[in-house]
Scaffold this motif. Structure first.
Motif, PDB file in Angstrom:
ATOM      1  N   LYS A 148       0.831  -1.203   0.000  1.00 24.31           N
ATOM      2  CA  LYS A 148       0.000   0.000   0.000  1.00 24.31           C
ATOM      3  C   LYS A 148       0.868   1.256   0.000  1.00 24.31           C
ATOM      4  CE  LYS A 148      -3.992   2.149   2.219  1.00 24.31           C
ATOM      5  NZ  LYS A 148      -5.028   2.027   3.264  1.00 24.31           N
ATOM      6  N   ARG A 149       1.852   1.290   0.889  1.00 23.72           N
ATOM      7  CA  ARG A 149       2.775   2.427   0.933  1.00 23.72           C
ATOM      8  C   ARG A 149       4.198   1.909   1.019  1.00 23.72           C
ATOM      9  NH1 ARG A 149      -1.496   4.428   4.381  1.00 23.72           N
ATOM     10  NH2 ARG A 149      -2.659   5.949   3.140  1.00 23.72           N
ATOM     11  N   GLY A 150       5.112   2.623   0.367  1.00 20.89           N
ATOM     12  CA  GLY A 150       6.502   2.207   0.371  1.00 20.89           C
ATOM     13  C   GLY A 150       7.189   2.558   1.681  1.00 20.89           C
ATOM     14  N   ILE A 151       7.434   3.850   1.896  1.00 18.69           N
ATOM     15  CA  ILE A 151       8.037   4.348   3.132  1.00 18.69           C
ATOM     16  C   ILE A 151       7.010   5.249   3.808  1.00 18.69           C
ATOM     17  CG2 ILE A 151       9.986   5.539   4.179  1.00 18.69           C
ATOM     18  CD1 ILE A 151      10.776   3.041   2.582  1.00 18.69           C
ATOM     19  N   TYR A 152       6.726   5.005   5.086  1.00 15.84           N
ATOM     20  CA  TYR A 152       5.597   5.648   5.757  1.00 15.84           C
ATOM     21  C   TYR A 152       6.026   6.096   7.157  1.00 15.84           C
ATOM     22  CZ  TYR A 152       0.573   6.027   7.074  1.00 15.84           C
ATOM     23  OH  TYR A 152      -0.678   6.450   7.460  1.00 15.84           O
ATOM     24  N   LEU A 153       6.083   7.406   7.368  1.00 18.83           N
ATOM     25  CA  LEU A 153       6.328   7.965   8.695  1.00 18.83           C
ATOM     26  C   LEU A 153       5.001   8.491   9.213  1.00 18.83           C
ATOM     27  CD1 LEU A 153       9.172   7.834   7.443  1.00 18.83           C
ATOM     28  CD2 LEU A 153       9.702   9.978   8.609  1.00 18.83           C
ATOM     29  N   LYS A 154       4.558   7.968  10.366  1.00 20.04           N
ATOM     30  CA  LYS A 154       3.232   8.347  10.854  1.00 20.04           C
ATOM     31  C   LYS A 154       3.265   8.591  12.362  1.00 20.04           C
ATOM     32  CE  LYS A 154       1.710   3.484  11.123  1.00 20.04           C
ATOM     33  NZ  LYS A 154       0.611   2.528  10.881  1.00 20.04           N
ATOM     34  N   THR A 155       2.771   9.757  12.741  1.00 18.71           N
ATOM     35  CA  THR A 155       2.637  10.117  14.143  1.00 18.71           C
ATOM     36  C   THR A 155       1.496  11.129  14.246  1.00 18.71           C
ATOM     37  OG1 THR A 155       3.763  11.086  16.049  1.00 18.71           O
ATOM     38  CG2 THR A 155       4.423  11.896  13.900  1.00 18.71           C
ATOM     39  N   ASN A 156       1.110  11.475  15.472  1.00 21.12           N
ATOM     40  CA  ASN A 156       0.063  12.486  15.627  1.00 21.12           C
ATOM     41  C   ASN A 156       0.303  13.291  16.897  1.00 21.12           C
ATOM     42  OD1 ASN A 156      -1.058  11.017  17.839  1.00 21.12           O
ATOM     43  ND2 ASN A 156      -2.338   9.812  16.449  1.00 21.12           N
ATOM     44  N   ALA A 157      -0.613  14.180  17.223  1.00 19.75           N
ATOM     45  CA  ALA A 157      -0.415  15.114  18.331  1.00 19.75           C
ATOM     46  C   ALA A 157      -0.672  14.498  19.693  1.00 19.75           C
ATOM     47  CB  ALA A 157      -1.295  16.350  18.131  1.00 19.75           C
ATOM     48  N   ASP A 158      -0.878  13.175  19.762  1.00 18.39           N
ATOM     49  CA  ASP A 158      -0.889  12.460  21.042  1.00 18.39           C
ATOM     50  C   ASP A 158       0.495  11.947  21.413  1.00 18.39           C
ATOM     51  OD1 ASP A 158      -3.475  12.646  21.995  1.00 18.39           O
ATOM     52  OD2 ASP A 158      -4.162  10.818  20.990  1.00 18.39           O
ATOM     53  N   ARG A 159       1.415  11.875  20.456  1.00 15.46           N
ATOM     54  CA  ARG A 159       2.631  11.101  20.640  1.00 15.46           C
ATOM     55  C   ARG A 159       3.790  11.880  21.248  1.00 15.46           C
ATOM     56  NH1 ARG A 159      -0.728   7.801  20.023  1.00 15.46           N
ATOM     57  NH2 ARG A 159      -0.950   6.360  18.287  1.00 15.46           N
ATOM     58  N   GLY A 160       4.094  13.058  20.721  1.00 15.08           N
ATOM     59  CA  GLY A 160       5.325  13.724  21.113  1.00 15.08           C
ATOM     60  C   GLY A 160       6.516  12.983  20.532  1.00 15.08           C
ATOM     61  N   GLY A 161       7.663  13.085  21.192  1.00 15.44           N
ATOM     62  CA  GLY A 161       8.840  12.383  20.705  1.00 15.44           C
ATOM     63  C   GLY A 161       9.367  12.974  19.415  1.00 15.44           C
ATOM     64  N   PHE A 162      10.224  12.217  18.753  1.00 15.08           N
ATOM     65  CA  PHE A 162      10.873  12.724  17.544  1.00 15.08           C
ATOM     66  C   PHE A 162      11.156  11.585  16.578  1.00 15.08           C
ATOM     67  CE2 PHE A 162      14.152  11.711  20.678  1.00 15.08           C
ATOM     68  CZ  PHE A 162      14.980  10.866  19.964  1.00 15.08           C
ATOM     69  N   ILE A 163      11.278  11.968  15.313  1.00 12.85           N
ATOM     70  CA  ILE A 163      11.812  11.100  14.262  1.00 12.85           C
ATOM     71  C   ILE A 163      12.891  11.913  13.567  1.00 12.85           C
ATOM     72  CG2 ILE A 163      11.352   9.829  12.133  1.00 12.85           C
ATOM     73  CD1 ILE A 163       8.406   9.649  13.016  1.00 12.85           C
ATOM     74  N   LYS A 164      14.117  11.409  13.568  1.00 14.14           N
ATOM     75  CA  LYS A 164      15.188  12.185  12.936  1.00 14.14           C
ATOM     76  C   LYS A 164      16.296  11.267  12.418  1.00 14.14           C
ATOM     77  CE  LYS A 164      17.669  13.243  17.263  1.00 14.14           C
ATOM     78  NZ  LYS A 164      18.116  14.319  18.171  1.00 14.14           N
TER      79      LYS A 164
END
Length: 450
Positions: free
Chosen positions: A330-346
Motif C-alpha cells: 500500500k505504501r513504500g516508506i511511511y512515517l506516521k505520528t500524531n499530536a498524542d505522541r510527542g517524541g521525535f523522528i530524525k
C-alpha cells in the motif's frame, strides 16, 4: 554588506545540508560492526532424544521445556528440532546462551488455546507495557540467543486468535487509559476476558540475538517483536502470515539492529519501528529506537518500512537501502505520528528502493488519523535518494506537518514515480530540497511556438 553576509550564510547552510543528505554508508557500517552475534556453547540436544515426536499430534511442550532446562544446566547449547511437525500446547520460554535450531522440513505448530499461554508474563501491547498472554516464543532478560535453521514456526493464528480482533476494544482502551494515568505496570493485568492477542516471537530486555533463515507463518498478532533489546541480527527469514495486525518485524525501544535479506509476505507493516505510546513513551526518552539498518529485503504486505505510530520515546538513525517490492504494497516508506505522541523522528536515510504499484510511494504525516492534541512530534532530517515507483494509485509524495510544528530538513534526490493520481502534497514543511524528482512523464525540451 549586511545582506551579503546573510546570503553567504544561507549558501553555506544550504551546501552543508546538501552534503548531509547523502546516504552515510560509514555510519550504517559502524552500527553493523557494533552488533554482536550470539556465542552459543557446544552442547547439543536433539529434541527427539527427550521423547518428542514430530507426528503433528503429540503435545511436545514438556520436551521443549526439558531441553531448555538442560541447556540452562549446561550453561547453554543448541536444541535441534529435526524433520517433522511438532505440536506444542503452550509457549517456548528461552534461557540465555541457547540456539533453537529448526532444521529443514521441521515445523513447530503452536496450539491456539489461549489458556495454554497462561500464566501471564510482562510484555507490551501496541506501545503500552502490561501483563498478558505469553508470546508463543518468549525471551526475557536473556543474552546470546538464536532461532535458526530452515524450518517453520506456525502460530495457528487464523482460528481462535483471529476472533479476538472484534473483541479487543475493551482491553485496548483500558491499556491506553492505564498508560495515560500512570497506573503501575504491575497492576496492568490483562489475559483472559480482554482479548489482546499475543505476539508470535518477543525478545524483552535481551541482547546478542540472531534470527536466521526460518519461516514464520500464521501469527496471532505481531510476528517478531524486538522490545527493549539490543544487538540484534535478523536475516534470511521469510513470511506467510496474513492475519490481523501481522506486522513482520517491530523494533520497539530497540538499539543496534540489522534486518537483511528478508522476504516479507505479511498482513500488515513489513518493518514497523516503534518506541512506546503517549505518556509512557515520553517518559522513556533515554531509550529511543535507534541505530537500525534495513537492507536487501523484498517487501510484500501493507506497508514496506514504517516509523510509528507508537514512537513517543523517539526514533533516530535509521538506514534503509537496496530493497524492492515483490507483490502488493500500500505504501513504500511511511512515517506516521500524531499530536498524542510527542517524541521525535530524525536522521532517516533511504536509498535504492524499487517499488512497483502502490497506493502512496512516500508518505510522511504528523497528523495520523487526525487524532490527538498537545504533543506534536518533531520530524527532521529525512533523506530519500534513488527511488523508483511504477505507479502510485493515490499520491506520489506526501509531507504533512503542523503550522506551528513543521516537518523540516527533507531531501528528495533522484526520485522517479512514473504515474501518480496526485503527484505531490507538501504542507507545513520547511527546508525541503528536491533534486531530479520526476512524477509522471518526464518533460523534455519545450515545444516551439505555433
Amino acid at each position: 554588506m549586511r545582506n551579503l553576509k546573510y546570503l553567504v550564510l544561507v549558501l553555506i547552510s544550504s551546501a552543508a545540508f546538501a552534503q548531509d543528505n547523502l546516504f552515510p554508508t560509514a555510519k550504517a557500517d559502524s552500527i553493523i560492526k557494533n552488533i554482536q552475534l550470539p556465542v552459543i556453547p557446544s552442547y547439543q540436544i536433539n529434541i527427539t532424544q527427550l521423547g518428542a515426536k514430530g507426528d503433528s499430534v503429540t503435545d511436545n511442550k514438556k520436551f521443549f521445556d526439558k531441553a531448555m532446562a538442560l541447556c540452562q544446566k549446561k550453561k547453554g547449547g543448541t536444541i535441534i528440532v529435526p524433520k517433522g511437525i511438532y505440536k506444542i500446547n503452550g509457549p517456548i520460554h528461552f534461557v540465555s546462551n541457547v540456539n533453537l535450531k529448526i532444521e529443514k522440513g521441521a515445523k513447530i505448530k503452536f496450539s491456539d488455546n489461549p489458556k495454554d499461554y497462561l500464566p501471564m508474563v510482562l510484555t507490551s501491547w501496541e506501545g503500552t507495557m502490561l501483563y498478558n498472554y505469553s508470546p508463543l516464543i518468549y525471551a526475557a532478560n536473556c543474552t546470546n540467543i538464536a532461532i535458526s535453521g530452515e524450518g517453520t514456526l506456525d502460530g495457528e493464528g487464523g482460528k481462535t486468535w483471529k476472533t479476538f480482533k472484534a473483541k479487543e476494544g475493551k482491553g485496548k482502551e483500558l491499556s491506553r487509559e492505564m498508560n495515560h494515568t500512570n497506573v503501575p505496570v504491575e497492576n496492568r493485568k490483562f489475559g483472559e476476558g480482554y482479548f489482546l492477542r499475543p505476539q508470535m516471537i518477543q525478545f524483552l530486555n535481551s541482547k546478542n540475538i540472531l534470527v536466521e533463515n526460518i519461516r514464520i507463518e500464521n501469527s496471532p498478532f505481531w510476528c517478531l517483536h524486538l522490545l527493549k533489546s539490543q544487538s540484534i541480527t535478523i536475516r534470511g527469514i521469510s513470511y506467510k502470515s496474513l492475519n490481523h495486525n501481522n506486522d513482520g518485524i517491530d523494533p520497539e525501544y530497540a538499539k543496534d539492529v540489522l534486518i537483511e535479506k528478508v522476504n516479507f509476505d505479511n498482513g500488515d507493516d513489513n518493518v514497523a519501528i516503534k518506541a512506546g505510546r503517549d505518556h509512557e513513551g515520553r517518559a522513556n526518552t533515554a531509550t529511543p529506537s535507534e541505530n537500525i539498518v534495513i537492507r536487501n529485503c523484498n517487501f510484500k504486505g501493507l506497508h514496506g518500512v514504517v516509523i510509528g505510530s507508537e514512537m513517543s520515546a523517539g526514533v533516530q538513525n535509521v538506514f534503509v537501502e537496496n530493497c524492492k517490492t515483490i507483490g502488493y504494497l500500500k505504501r513504500g516508506i511511511y512515517l506516521k505520528t500524531n499530536a498524542d505522541r510527542g517524541g521525535f523522528i530524525k536522521n532517516v536515510y533511504v536509498q535504492n528502493i524499487q517499488l512497483d504499484e502502490v497506493e502512496d510511494c512516500i508518505y510522511m504525516t504528523a497528523n495520523y488519523h487526525g487524532e490527538g492534541k498537545g504533543y506534536q512530534s518533531d520530524i527532521s532530517n529525512i533523506h530519500f535518494s534513488n527511488i523508483t515507483c511504477n505507479k502510485a494509485s493515490e499520491s506520489g509524495i506526501v509531507i504533512q506537518g503542523f503550522p506551528d510544528k513543521k516537518i523540516r530538513n527533507i531531501s528528495l534526490n533522484n526520485i522517479e514515480i512514473k504515474e501518480a493520481k496526485n503527484a505531490l502534497s507538501n504542507e507545513n514543511a520547511a527546508n525541503v530540497l528536491m533534486t531530479d524528482v520526476f512524477i509522471g512523464k518526464r518533460a523534455t525540451v519545450p515545444t516551439a511556438a505555433k
